[in-house]
Design a protein around this motif. Structure first.
Motif, short mmCIF file in Angstrom:
data_model
loop_
_atom_site.label_atom_id
_atom_site.label_comp_id
_atom_site.label_asym_id
_atom_site.label_seq_id
_atom_site.Cartn_x
_atom_site.Cartn_y
_atom_site.Cartn_z
N SER A 1 -49.66 33.85 -30.19
CA SER A 1 -48.78 33.03 -30.02
C SER A 1 -47.90 32.71 -29.09
O SER A 1 -48.26 33.25 -27.40
CB SER A 1 -47.18 33.89 -30.94
N ARG A 2 -47.29 31.54 -29.02
CA ARG A 2 -46.31 31.38 -27.81
C ARG A 2 -45.21 31.24 -28.05
O ARG A 2 -44.28 30.12 -27.67
CB ARG A 2 -46.93 29.72 -27.56
N PHE A 3 -44.82 31.81 -29.21
CA PHE A 3 -43.18 31.53 -30.07
C PHE A 3 -41.66 32.89 -27.68
O PHE A 3 -42.69 33.55 -28.02
CB PHE A 3 -42.76 32.94 -30.30
N ILE A 4 -41.40 31.85 -28.79
CA ILE A 4 -39.89 31.69 -26.96
C ILE A 4 -39.06 31.69 -27.27
O ILE A 4 -38.54 30.39 -27.69
CB ILE A 4 -39.94 31.46 -25.13
N GLU A 5 -37.99 32.78 -27.27
CA GLU A 5 -36.90 32.01 -27.50
C GLU A 5 -35.36 32.52 -26.73
O GLU A 5 -35.84 34.70 -26.56
CB GLU A 5 -35.86 32.55 -29.51
N MET A 6 -34.83 32.21 -25.90
CA MET A 6 -33.60 32.52 -25.40
C MET A 6 -32.04 33.45 -26.37
O MET A 6 -31.55 33.14 -26.65
CB MET A 6 -32.86 31.78 -24.13
N VAL A 7 -31.74 34.70 -25.91
CA VAL A 7 -30.46 35.51 -26.53
C VAL A 7 -29.71 36.08 -25.99
O VAL A 7 -30.15 36.21 -23.56
CB VAL A 7 -31.24 36.24 -27.72
N ARG A 8 -28.50 36.02 -25.99
CA ARG A 8 -27.42 37.05 -25.13
C ARG A 8 -27.29 38.00 -25.59
O ARG A 8 -27.54 38.68 -26.69
CB ARG A 8 -26.15 35.72 -24.57
N VAL A 9 -27.08 39.02 -24.91
CA VAL A 9 -26.42 40.57 -25.26
C VAL A 9 -24.73 40.19 -24.78
O VAL A 9 -24.41 40.42 -23.44
CB VAL A 9 -27.32 41.48 -24.44
N THR A 10 -24.73 41.18 -25.58
CA THR A 10 -22.92 40.93 -25.69
C THR A 10 -22.75 43.25 -25.34
O THR A 10 -23.59 43.41 -25.72
CB THR A 10 -22.29 41.64 -26.91
N LYS A 11 -21.77 43.68 -25.03
CA LYS A 11 -21.53 44.57 -24.75
C LYS A 11 -21.53 45.45 -25.28
O LYS A 11 -21.81 46.46 -24.78
CB LYS A 11 -19.71 44.69 -24.10
N GLU A 12 -21.82 45.53 -26.98
CA GLU A 12 -21.52 46.37 -27.94
C GLU A 12 -22.93 46.56 -28.09
O GLU A 12 -24.14 46.90 -28.46
CB GLU A 12 -21.34 45.99 -28.98
#
Length: 379
Positions: A363-374
Motif C-alpha cells: 500500500s501507498r495510502f497516507i492520510e493526515m488527521v488531527r487529534v482532539t483533546k478527547e
C-alpha cells in the motif's frame, strides 16, 4: 470486495471445496482442521500496549472466519510470543514458532531490528510473513522474498509529513525517534525528505523505549527552537516527550508518524492534544460510507475491542492474510502461498493493496488527521 469483504467469499470457498476428509496437509502447521500462524513482537512495557490492540483487531477477522467454519474447513490459530523487541529473543521466537508450534506462516510481526535479524530463519524455512508492524524500509528489503508488508513505507510517511509542514510555511523541523535501528533509519528518512527541499533538521533526538530519556529529550527539543517536531515514538512515550518539551519552555507543534497512538497521547497531554496531527496508513476507521469499515466497527463493539487506527490496521492486515490463504486454496503449501501473494491485488475497505510490483510493500495510502483533546480523530 466490499460489504462482507472476504469473509463471505471465504465461507463460499469452504462450501465449494468438498468434504473435509479430502484435505491433504503437506506442510508443517497445516492439518485437516487448522492453519497455525506465528507472531512475535513486543507485548510488554510501554511499547507493548499498542501491539496488543493491533493484534486484537486482527483477531476480529480471524475469529469471524473461524466462526463460519474456517478456510476449506481449517480454522486459523494464531500463536503469539513476546520478544521485548530484542533481536536475539525474536530469532529464538521465530525458531520456537517453527519448531515447537509448527507455524505454517507468520503474521503481524513487530520491529525493524528483530525482523532484519530473522531474515535467515525466514528464508531457510520458506514460511511467508504477512502484515508486519513498525518495520523499517531497510528491514523490509532484508526479508524480500519472505515478507509482505501492507502499510506504506516510512519513507513515504516522512515525505508526506515534510511536504505538509513546508506547504504551511514551517521550515524549522525537528525529529524525535525511538533509540533503536528502526528509529535511527526513520530519522535519516526525515533528513532525506528535508534535504530534498534544501533544509536540515533543527534537531534529531533519540528517545529510549523504556521512557527513561523522556524528560531530557523534551528539553533538547525545546532548546532547538524548532517550529514543529515529527515523532516516531510508540505507546505513551510521545505524549510524555511532548509534556517535557512544553515544561522546558518549548512551543513546538507536534506531528506523529503512524506508530503514535493519538488516543493514548490525548490522555497524557489533555487540552494541548488539539495541535497534534498524525499520518495514518489505513483509512478512517469511523467511515459511514464504506461497508467493510462499518463491519469492522460492529465486530469491535461486540468483542469490546477499542475502535481506532491500531485495531483497524490489525484487522486490515488480517483480511489480507485471510484472502491470500483463501486464494491459495485447499492444497495449501508455503510455496503456493508465496505464489499467491506475489500476484495478489485487492481492495480492502477503500485501500488498494498490490504485491505484483517490485516492492514487497502493498500500500501507498497516507492520510493526515488531527487529534482532539478527547482522543478523537478529525480528517
Amino acid at each position: 470486495m466490499h460489504r462482507r469483504n472476504f469473509i463471505a467469499a471465504s465461507a463460499a470457498a469452504v462450501a465449494s471445496l468438498g468434504p473435509l476428509s479430502s484435505v491433504h496437509a503437506s506442510e508443517s502447521g497445516v492439518s485437516d482442521s487448522e492453519i497455525v500462524l506465528g507472531h512475535t513482537g513486543i507485548l510488554s512495557g510501554p511499547l507493548g500496549a499498542p501491539i496488543k490492540v493491533v493484534m486484537a483487531g486482527a483477531g476480529l477477522a480471524f475469529d469471524t472466519v473461524n466462526a463460519q467454519g474456517g478456510l476449506a474447513g481449517r480454522k486459523i490459530r494464531l500463536v503469539s510470543l513476546d520478544d521485548e523487541l530484542v533481536p536475539e529473543k525474536a530469532v529464538a521466537n521465530y525458531e520456537k514458532l517453527l519448531g515447537e508450534h509448527r507455524a505454517f506462516a507468520f503474521f503481524g510481526c513487530v520491529g525493524s531490528g528483530t525482523t532484519a535479524a530473522a531474515a535467515k530463519v525466514l528464508n531457510q524455512s520458506g514460511a511467508p510473513m504477512v502484515g508486519g508492524y513498525a518495520v523499517s524500509d531497510s528491514a523490509r528489503e532484508k526479508v524480500a522474498g519472505s515478507g509482505y508488508f501492507v502499510r506504506a513505507t516510512f519513507a513515504r510517511e516522512a515525505q508526506a509529513l515534510v511536504q505538509h509542514l513546508t506547504t504551511i510555511g514551517v521550515s524549522r523541523i525537528a525529529v524525535a525517534y525511538l533509540d533503536n535501528p528502526g528509529g535511527a533509519e526513520v530519522a535519516k528518512l526525515v533528513d532525506t525528505a528535508l534535504t530534498a527541499l534544501q533544509l536540515k533538521p533543527a534537531a534529531a533526538v533519540p528517545v529510549k523505549g523504556d521512557g527513561s530519556t523522556n524528560e531530557s529529550a523534551g528539553k533538547t527539543l525545546a532548546d532547538s527552537k524548532a517550529q514543529a517536531v515529527i515523532m516516531y515514538l510508540g505507546g505513551g512515550i510521545g505524549g510524555e516527550v511532548m509534556k517535557s518539551a512544553w515544561a522546558a519552555g518549548g512551543r513546538q507543534m507536534f506531528y506523529g508518524m503512524s506508530i503514535v497512538p493519538g488516543d493514548v497521547t490525548a490522555r497524557l497531554v489533555g487540552d494541548k492534544t488539539s495541535g497534534l496531527a498524525i499520518s495514518q496508513i489505513v483509512p478512517y476507521p469511523w467511515s459511514e460510507v464504506d461497508a467493510g469499515t462499518k463491519e469492522y466497527r460492529q465486530l469491535a463493539e461486540r468483542a469490546k475491542v477499542d475502535i481506532g487506527y491500531l485495531s483497524y490496521e490489525g484487522y486490515v492486515n488480517a483480511m489480507v492474510m485471510i484472502e491470500a490463504l483463501r486464494r491459495t486454496g485447499r492444497d495449501l503449501t508455503r510455496a503456493r502461498l508465496h505464489a499467491t501473494l506475489k500476484t495478489m491485488k485487492l481492495r480492502v475497505s477503500n485501500m488498494e493493496v498490490d504485491f505484483t510490483g517490485a516492492s514487497n510493500t502493498g500500500s501507498r495510502f497516507i492520510e493526515m488527521v488531527r487529534v482532539t483533546k478527547e482522543g478523537k480523530f478529525l480528517r
